[in-house]
Scaffold this motif. Structure first.
Motif, short mmCIF file in Angstrom:
data_model
loop_
_atom_site.label_atom_id
_atom_site.label_comp_id
_atom_site.label_asym_id
_atom_site.label_seq_id
_atom_site.Cartn_x
_atom_site.Cartn_y
_atom_site.Cartn_z
N UNK A 80 0.93 -1.26 -0.01
CA UNK A 80 0.11 0.00 0.09
C UNK A 80 0.73 1.22 0.15
N UNK A 81 0.69 2.13 -1.16
CA UNK A 81 1.64 3.19 -1.00
C UNK A 81 0.76 4.31 -0.20
N UNK A 82 1.72 4.77 1.01
CA UNK A 82 1.27 5.75 1.83
C UNK A 82 1.84 7.02 1.61
N UNK A 83 1.52 8.07 0.97
CA UNK A 83 2.36 9.02 0.70
C UNK A 83 2.22 10.32 1.58
N UNK A 84 3.62 10.90 1.82
CA UNK A 84 3.35 12.13 2.81
C UNK A 84 3.21 13.44 1.81
N UNK A 85 2.29 14.07 2.16
CA UNK A 85 2.04 15.43 1.56
C UNK A 85 2.13 16.58 2.46
N UNK A 86 2.33 17.80 1.83
CA UNK A 86 2.23 19.12 2.49
C UNK A 86 3.02 20.07 2.06
N UNK A 90 7.25 21.35 5.89
CA UNK A 90 6.16 21.13 6.75
C UNK A 90 6.43 19.76 7.73
N UNK A 91 7.84 19.06 7.41
CA UNK A 91 8.08 18.22 8.53
C UNK A 91 7.77 16.83 8.01
N UNK A 92 7.43 16.56 6.59
CA UNK A 92 7.38 15.16 6.12
C UNK A 92 8.62 14.33 6.44
N UNK A 93 9.50 14.78 6.02
CA UNK A 93 10.83 13.72 5.97
C UNK A 93 11.01 13.34 7.34
N UNK A 94 11.28 14.51 8.22
CA UNK A 94 11.50 14.18 9.59
C UNK A 94 10.35 13.54 10.34
N UNK A 95 9.04 13.56 9.85
CA UNK A 95 8.07 12.66 10.46
C UNK A 95 8.53 11.10 10.07
N UNK A 250 2.55 18.43 12.47
CA UNK A 250 4.05 17.94 12.89
C UNK A 250 4.47 19.16 13.82
N UNK A 251 5.68 18.96 14.09
CA UNK A 251 6.49 19.94 15.04
C UNK A 251 5.45 20.58 16.27
N UNK A 252 4.83 19.51 16.78
CA UNK A 252 3.99 19.86 18.03
C UNK A 252 4.72 20.56 19.02
#
Ligand SMILES: Nc1nc2c(ncn2[C@@H]2O[C@H](COP(=O)(O)OP(=O)(O)OP(=O)(O)O)[C@@H](O)[C@H]2O)c(=O)[nH]1
Ligand SMILES: [Mg+2]
Length: 483
Positions: A80-86, A90-95, A250-252
């Motif tokens: 299942x391909x779960x893509x990070x968008x934003x 916005x912190x996608x790679x860090x997440x 992200x970045x809470x």
């Protein structure tokens, strides 16, 4: 401290610009399939294309790019391909790094960083590969991923020149990715052409197609923004409604207080509800340890996704273009026929005014011609659909990507309509308001209600299905009344 020497960088560049793809590694019928996509399909729809055809075709080509990724990198098959968008930064790679147990596998920085979409999969050994712009496979080291983002110039005074722009996709397998059936896809953040962060890779239209070609979306909004931006709302609105989306703040740790963080999450929910954007949940995350974060909820969401049935497949995604074109032809033909009937009625009332009669008759001929042309294009598209899915199946069978028989494509269920969204639009039309929590609750409840009619409203298929349903219902009532 330089992470790579100039010699290493040149060696990597050499590999990346290899212009020939290895045809032996690809299924035999790929050329025919590519000709159908790149030439025959646009030719068939050159005239009489639906107004939204460019956007549909753009997405279609991206789905092919994803399919091609699966051909070259077979571990993706069945995932299942779960893509990070934003937005960018916005912190996608860090997440994603955090999900990998805090590894610094993907490059992160305050400037636009991710320059190439990167798949991250579970694997027993850590290794990386890539596909370049010519569709050729490139062998890489995991450490090269960093060089792709910063490229030349990272260690001296000059501007950085990312090498990732020369690649189409990167694939990383690592034992640190704990979800065996999920392939995460880290994407470059989107930006508008007039922003300083813009590049071809960050183009919003490309980002949209990339996300629309995935099975699931995790959308990142940084907590320091305090709220979801209008750009994000518009972007989310423009994504396929049938792809499930989880929103992650992200970045809470950057929120002024836990209370502010909760308030922001509620605000995001409220805004999304107001705009009719469906989402599974809004959860919070931070790079380090942060007590107020929904870390466990995120992990259990992903575990469920990992264990669950795969929702989307290529056949369904490719079919969208054909279905939407067919719906357009059905509706336009019906509309033109209605107009023609009206015109013919008018003709019978004209009486003895030859000039008017002539003019109207010429107009009626034009309409008939248009109906004929639309019907022809619709038929051509039907033939092409069968040919396309036959070629696609031949290619897919060779690498064992599961696809239905081409003759079964029409039976493929269209994705369900969002019942809550329908309720919402009715409320809006009638200027009624309802508590957003209630609406969200309704959305959850309605998720498992079976669909009575699963066709595009207004089309002839819809009419047929509605008629059959009514006949069935009325017959059943009749039986009950007169046993
Ligand atoms: N304080 C804090 N900073 C973070 C957190 N996550 C990311 N950052 C910082 O935010 C900046 C952007 O993070 P990235 O992970 O590179 O963001 P991205 O969305 O992948 O960015 P692009 O790839 O450029 O689109 C970096 O400087 C990170 O260090 C977090 O949870 N807390
Ligand atoms: Mg990134």
């Amino acid at each position: 401290m330089p992470t790579t020497t100039p010699t290493d960088q040149i060696a990597l560049l050499k590999k990346i610009v290899e212009p020939t793809r290895d045809e032996r590694a690809l299924p035999a019928q790929i050329k025919e399939l590519e000709r159908t996509i790149k030439e025959r399909l646009p030719e068939a729809l050159e005239k009489n294309a639906p107004p939204d055809f460019p956007a549909l075709y753009f997405d279609f080509c991206y789905i092919y790019d994803k399919f091609y990724d699966f051909l070259l990198f077979r571990p993706l098959i069945g995932k299942t391909v779960v893509a990070l968008g934003g937005g960018f930064s916005s912190g996608k790679s860090t997440f994603l790094n955090m999900l990998l147990g805090g590894a610094r596998l993907l490059p992160t920085a305050v400037t636009p960083t991710t320059s190439v979409p990167a798949y991250v999969l579970h694997g027993t050994d850590e290794r990386a590969r890539a596909v370049n712009l010519f569709g050729a496979r490139v062998a890489m080291q995991v450490a090269d991923i960093r060089t792709l983002s910063h490229g030349f110039g990272e260690d001296d005074e000059s501007d950085e020149l990312p090498l990732g722009h020369l690649l189409r996709s990167v694939f990383v397998e690592t034992p640190r990715q704990p979800y065996a059936r999920i392939a995460f896809l880290d994407t470059p953040g989107y930006s508008k052409p007039d922003s300083a962060a813009y590049s071809a890779r960050t183009d919003a239209a490309i980002a949209r197609s990339q996300l629309n070609a995935s099975d699931h979306i995790l959308w990142c909004i940084p907590a320091d923004a305090g709220a979801i931006s209008t750009d994000d709302v518009n972007f989310l609105k423009s994504l396929s409604k049938d792809i499930p989306k989880l929103i992650i703040i992200t970045k809470a740790d950057k929120a002024p207080s836990d209370e502010d963080l909760r308030r922001m999450a509620d605000g995001v929910r409220e805004t999304l509800d107001r705009h009719g954007i469906r989402y599974a949940d809004v959860l919070t995350s931070a790079r380090g340890k942060h007590a107020a974060c929904d870390r466990e909820a995120i992990e259990s969401y992903l575990t469920k996704l990992d264990e669950g049935k795969r929702t989307a497949d290529f056949a369904y995604q490719f079919k969208k273009l054909f279905t939407q074109c067919k719906n357009y032809y059905d509706e336009t033909i019906l509309e033109e026929k209605r107009r023609l009937a009206g015109l013919n009625r008018a003709l019978t009332h004209v009486g003895d005014v030859p000039e008017v009669e002539e003019g109207l008759a010429a107009f009626a001929r034009e309409m008939k011609e248009k109906i004929r042309a639309l019907t022809d294009t619709k038929e051509d598209l039907k033939t092409l659909q069968l040919e396309f899915f036959t070629e696609l199946k031949a290619v897919a069978d060779e690498v064992r990507i599961a696809l239905p028989e081409p003759s079964e494509i029409d039976l493929l269920e269209d994705r369900r309509t969002d019942a809550a969204a329908v309720v919402k639009s009715v409320l809006k039309k009638r200027s009624l308001t309802v508590d957003s929590g209630l609406l969200h609750e309704m959305q959850r409840e309605l998720q498992n209600v079976p669909l009575a009619i699963n066709k595009h409203p207004g089309g002839s298929d819809y009419k047929e299905e509605l008629l059959a349903l009514l006949q069935e219902e009325l017959a059943a009532d009749g039986d009950a009344a007169h046993p």
